[in-house]
Design a protein around this motif. Structure first.
Motif, PDB file in Angstrom:
ATOM      1  N   VAL A  43      11.410   0.856 -11.849  1.00  0.00           N
ATOM      2  CA  VAL A  43      10.536   1.998 -11.576  1.00  0.00           C
ATOM      3  C   VAL A  43      10.949   3.128 -12.505  1.00  0.00           C
ATOM      4  N   GLU A  44       9.979   3.688 -13.232  1.00  0.00           N
ATOM      5  CA  GLU A  44      10.255   4.737 -14.208  1.00  0.00           C
ATOM      6  C   GLU A  44       9.563   6.039 -13.809  1.00  0.00           C
ATOM      7  N   LEU A  45      10.268   7.133 -14.038  1.00  0.00           N
ATOM      8  CA  LEU A  45       9.742   8.480 -13.826  1.00  0.00           C
ATOM      9  C   LEU A  45       9.881   9.230 -15.139  1.00  0.00           C
ATOM     10  N   VAL A  68      17.002  11.056  -7.316  1.00  0.00           N
ATOM     11  CA  VAL A  68      15.554  11.011  -7.077  1.00  0.00           C
ATOM     12  C   VAL A  68      15.250  10.657  -5.624  1.00  0.00           C
ATOM     13  N   ASP A  69      16.226  10.807  -4.768  1.00  0.00           N
ATOM     14  CA  ASP A  69      16.000  10.567  -3.342  1.00  0.00           C
ATOM     15  C   ASP A  69      14.895  11.491  -2.839  1.00  0.00           C
ATOM     16  N   GLY A  70      13.967  10.915  -2.102  1.00  0.00           N
ATOM     17  CA  GLY A  70      12.860  11.693  -1.586  1.00  0.00           C
ATOM     18  C   GLY A  70      11.554  11.474  -2.316  1.00  0.00           C
ATOM     19  N   LEU A  71      11.594  10.742  -3.439  1.00  0.00           N
ATOM     20  CA  LEU A  71      10.370  10.462  -4.184  1.00  0.00           C
ATOM     21  C   LEU A  71       9.739   9.129  -3.798  1.00  0.00           C
ATOM     22  N   GLY A  72      10.317   8.457  -2.809  1.00  0.00           N
ATOM     23  CA  GLY A  72       9.711   7.210  -2.352  1.00  0.00           C
ATOM     24  C   GLY A  72       9.955   6.023  -3.254  1.00  0.00           C
ATOM     25  N   ILE A  73      11.012   6.073  -4.072  1.00  0.00           N
ATOM     26  CA  ILE A  73      11.292   4.953  -4.982  1.00  0.00           C
ATOM     27  C   ILE A  73      11.593   3.686  -4.184  1.00  0.00           C
ATOM     28  N   GLY A  74      12.311   3.837  -3.070  1.00  0.00           N
ATOM     29  CA  GLY A  74      12.593   2.683  -2.218  1.00  0.00           C
ATOM     30  C   GLY A  74      11.310   2.051  -1.697  1.00  0.00           C
ATOM     31  N   ARG A  75      10.322   2.895  -1.364  1.00  0.00           N
ATOM     32  CA  ARG A  75       9.042   2.365  -0.884  1.00  0.00           C
ATOM     33  C   ARG A  75       8.338   1.574  -1.983  1.00  0.00           C
ATOM     34  N   VAL A  76       8.441   2.068  -3.205  1.00  0.00           N
ATOM     35  CA  VAL A  76       7.818   1.365  -4.326  1.00  0.00           C
ATOM     36  C   VAL A  76       8.454  -0.015  -4.509  1.00  0.00           C
ATOM     37  N   SER A 116       0.830  -1.217   0.000  1.00  0.00           N
ATOM     38  CA  SER A 116       0.000   0.000   0.000  1.00  0.00           C
ATOM     39  C   SER A 116       0.858   1.258   0.000  1.00  0.00           C
ATOM     40  N   ARG A 117       1.936   1.255   0.778  1.00  0.00           N
ATOM     41  CA  ARG A 117       2.834   2.417   0.800  1.00  0.00           C
ATOM     42  C   ARG A 117       3.466   2.629  -0.566  1.00  0.00           C
ATOM     43  N   GLY A 118       3.853   1.549  -1.222  1.00  0.00           N
ATOM     44  CA  GLY A 118       4.431   1.673  -2.556  1.00  0.00           C
ATOM     45  C   GLY A 118       3.430   2.197  -3.565  1.00  0.00           C
ATOM     46  N   GLU A 119       2.201   1.697  -3.506  1.00  0.00           N
ATOM     47  CA  GLU A 119       1.173   2.166  -4.438  1.00  0.00           C
ATOM     48  C   GLU A 119       0.870   3.642  -4.239  1.00  0.00           C
ATOM     49  N   ALA A 120       0.938   4.099  -2.997  1.00  0.00           N
ATOM     50  CA  ALA A 120       0.705   5.517  -2.728  1.00  0.00           C
ATOM     51  C   ALA A 120       1.773   6.388  -3.384  1.00  0.00           C
ATOM     52  N   MET A 121       3.037   5.924  -3.350  1.00  0.00           N
ATOM     53  CA  MET A 121       4.119   6.685  -3.994  1.00  0.00           C
ATOM     54  C   MET A 121       3.956   6.690  -5.514  1.00  0.00           C
ATOM     55  N   ILE A 122       3.518   5.576  -6.072  1.00  0.00           N
ATOM     56  CA  ILE A 122       3.293   5.507  -7.517  1.00  0.00           C
ATOM     57  C   ILE A 122       2.247   6.526  -7.934  1.00  0.00           C
ATOM     58  N   ALA A 123       1.150   6.586  -7.188  1.00  0.00           N
ATOM     59  CA  ALA A 123       0.075   7.529  -7.521  1.00  0.00           C
ATOM     60  C   ALA A 123       0.513   8.974  -7.298  1.00  0.00           C
ATOM     61  N   ARG A 124       1.243   9.243  -6.230  1.00  0.00           N
ATOM     62  CA  ARG A 124       1.626  10.617  -5.889  1.00  0.00           C
ATOM     63  C   ARG A 124       2.580  11.211  -6.908  1.00  0.00           C
ATOM     64  N   HIS A 125       3.524  10.416  -7.404  1.00  0.00           N
ATOM     65  CA  HIS A 125       4.581  10.960  -8.269  1.00  0.00           C
ATOM     66  C   HIS A 125       4.461  10.529  -9.726  1.00  0.00           C
ATOM     67  N   GLY A 126       3.366   9.884 -10.083  1.00  0.00           N
ATOM     68  CA  GLY A 126       3.160   9.496 -11.472  1.00  0.00           C
ATOM     69  C   GLY A 126       4.191   8.498 -11.962  1.00  0.00           C
ATOM     70  N   LEU A 127       4.546   7.537 -11.140  1.00  0.00           N
ATOM     71  CA  LEU A 127       5.567   6.544 -11.486  1.00  0.00           C
ATOM     72  C   LEU A 127       4.945   5.385 -12.259  1.00  0.00           C
ATOM     73  N   ARG A 128       5.810   4.674 -12.959  1.00  0.00           N
ATOM     74  CA  ARG A 128       5.393   3.465 -13.674  1.00  0.00           C
ATOM     75  C   ARG A 128       6.321   2.335 -13.266  1.00  0.00           C
ATOM     76  N   VAL A 129       5.769   1.142 -13.069  1.00  0.00           N
ATOM     77  CA  VAL A 129       6.558  -0.029 -12.695  1.00  0.00           C
ATOM     78  C   VAL A 129       6.385  -1.090 -13.770  1.00  0.00           C
ATOM     79  N   ARG A 130       7.496  -1.672 -14.199  1.00  0.00           N
ATOM     80  CA  ARG A 130       7.431  -2.719 -15.217  1.00  0.00           C
ATOM     81  C   ARG A 130       8.410  -3.840 -14.880  1.00  0.00           C
ATOM     82  N   SER A 131       8.197  -4.982 -15.526  1.00  0.00           N
ATOM     83  CA  SER A 131       9.088  -6.124 -15.373  1.00  0.00           C
ATOM     84  C   SER A 131      10.185  -6.098 -16.425  1.00  0.00           C
TER      85      SER A 131
END
Length: 377
Positions: free
Chosen positions: A258-260, A314-322, A189-204
């Motif tokens: 994780v892509e920005l 990109v420290d501070g954007l929650g990438i680690g949480r994602v 849930s914490r990771g999904e919140a960061m994805i939504a907040r910063h417009g991130l994309r996650v792929r395999s």
């Protein structure tokens, strides 16, 4: 007893070096023998590019009756020396429970690196800090996951009696679907919140673009590990060699980017726990094992975290949480058939990763140490 320590020369001595642990640990049900064929590639300068970037020597110890009673390597990583100082490594350390044997092996490694200008011996590293390393000091009653060394309890006493002291400690952790469900959901849930907040994309990882994806992992790894206080990022050739060796266990779904704004800014690389398969081999891939291999591989339930990296800018954007959330998703059974996640080494000073472990409810499963001593000039 009289101990002779000899440099390994020729195929027969190298076979002795590689197979010695199989005999030594045959009564330890938790020890998992690696495939000897894979080890032959790893110790070959013609195949392993790291051995063309560094210096390394292999040794075996024999008693007065000619029996092999131990082994060790000594190695020097020029890139590590340039950045951190004149430290040489010992590794591949295996010995019977005899202080004279252990001291002879460690003295030989110390002398070898000292003759090449090193002022400190540290280890075990096989052959360096980006490959398998560490002495197991707690958790001997559990079976290791892939890339988690396993050794008898008496090794630690042999090292301290030979004058080495602990430089730092590390721990591994494990999550299981049925034990950490609530905490892992929280990470997701914490990771999904960061994805939504910063417009991130996650792929395999895209297996059709294997080489380009490994290039990207190397770029991200080099950027994120550049300030690491114990490790020099590996070269692209070494990364390629090591990923090729485990490619059959690198399920593309387990490596996440994780892509920005279309640019990859972080990654996590996991693999299927090869030890669940290798436990059936005793170091040999004979005909019976080859017939069973596809069945065994489909039944692997654990995944092992190999690397995590985030671009420092990109420290501070929650990438680690994602990334933690993506790993938590694996632990929750979101990528069948995996139902458990095991980490490799989490350094005692890696506060961020340890904070994620606390959030996930995981406790240290196995503890490791790196030992060292100053060399007398």
């Amino acid at each position: 007893m009289l101990i002779s320590v000899l440099p390994v020369r020729g195929k027969r001595m190298m076979d002795t070096f590689l197979k010695f642990p199989i005999r030594l640990h045959r009564r330890d049900s938790n020890w998992v023998a690696p495939l000897t064929s894979d080890l032959r590639s790893f110790v070959s300068p013609e195949r392993n590019p790291y051995l063309r970037e560094a210096e390394a020597e292999h040794f075996i110890a024999r008693d007065s009756r000619g029996r092999t009673v131990g082994r060790v390597t000594a190695s020097i990583d020029p890139a590590h020396v340039q950045r951190f100082g004149r430290h040489g490594y010992f590794g591949w350390f295996e010995t019977v429970d005899d202080q004279a044997v252990a001291r002879a092996l460690l003295d030989t490694a110390a002398r070898w690196v000292g003759e090449r200008g090193m002022t400190r011996l540290t280890g075990p590293h096989s052959y360096c800090s980006t490959q398998e390393f560490g002495m197991l000091v707690a958790g001997h009653g559990t079976r290791p996951a892939a890339f988690q060394p396993h050794n008898p309890q008496y090794y630690a006493d042999l090292l301290t009696s030979a004058g080495l002291q602990i430089d730092f400690r590390m721990d591994t952790y494990s999550w299981h679907t049925d034990r950490n469900h609530g905490q892992l959901n929280r990470l997701v849930s914490r990771g999904e919140a960061m994805i939504a907040r910063h417009g991130l994309r996650v792929r395999s990882l895209d297996p059709a673009r294997w080489d380009q994806e490994i290039d990207l992992i190397h770029e991200l790894m080099s950027a994120s590990f550049n300030a690491n206080h114990d490790m020099v990022p590996m070269s692209r050739k070494v990364l390629g060699f090591q990923t090729d060796q485990i490619k059959q266990f690198l399920d593309p779904r387990l490596t996440r980017f994780v892509e920005l704004d279309g640019r990859a800014v972080g990654f996590s690389m996991l693999m299927a726990d090869a030890n669940e398969v290798l436990a059936a081999t005793n170091g040999r891939a004979g005909p019976t094992f080859l017939l069973r291999y596809p069945f065994l591989k489909r039944r692997v339930h654990g995944a092992v975290v190999l690397m995590i990296g985030v671009r420092p800018e990109v420290d501070g954007l929650g990438i680690g949480r994602v990334l933690a959330g993506e790993i938590g998703r694996v632990g929750l059974g979101g990528i069948p058939p995996y139902r458990a996640v095991h980490t490799t080494w989490v350094h005692e000073h890696n506060w961020q990763s340890r904070a994620y472990m606390a959030l996930s409810g995981a406790r240290p499963a196995r503890s490791y140490a790196i030992y060292g001593k100053a060399l007398v000039s």
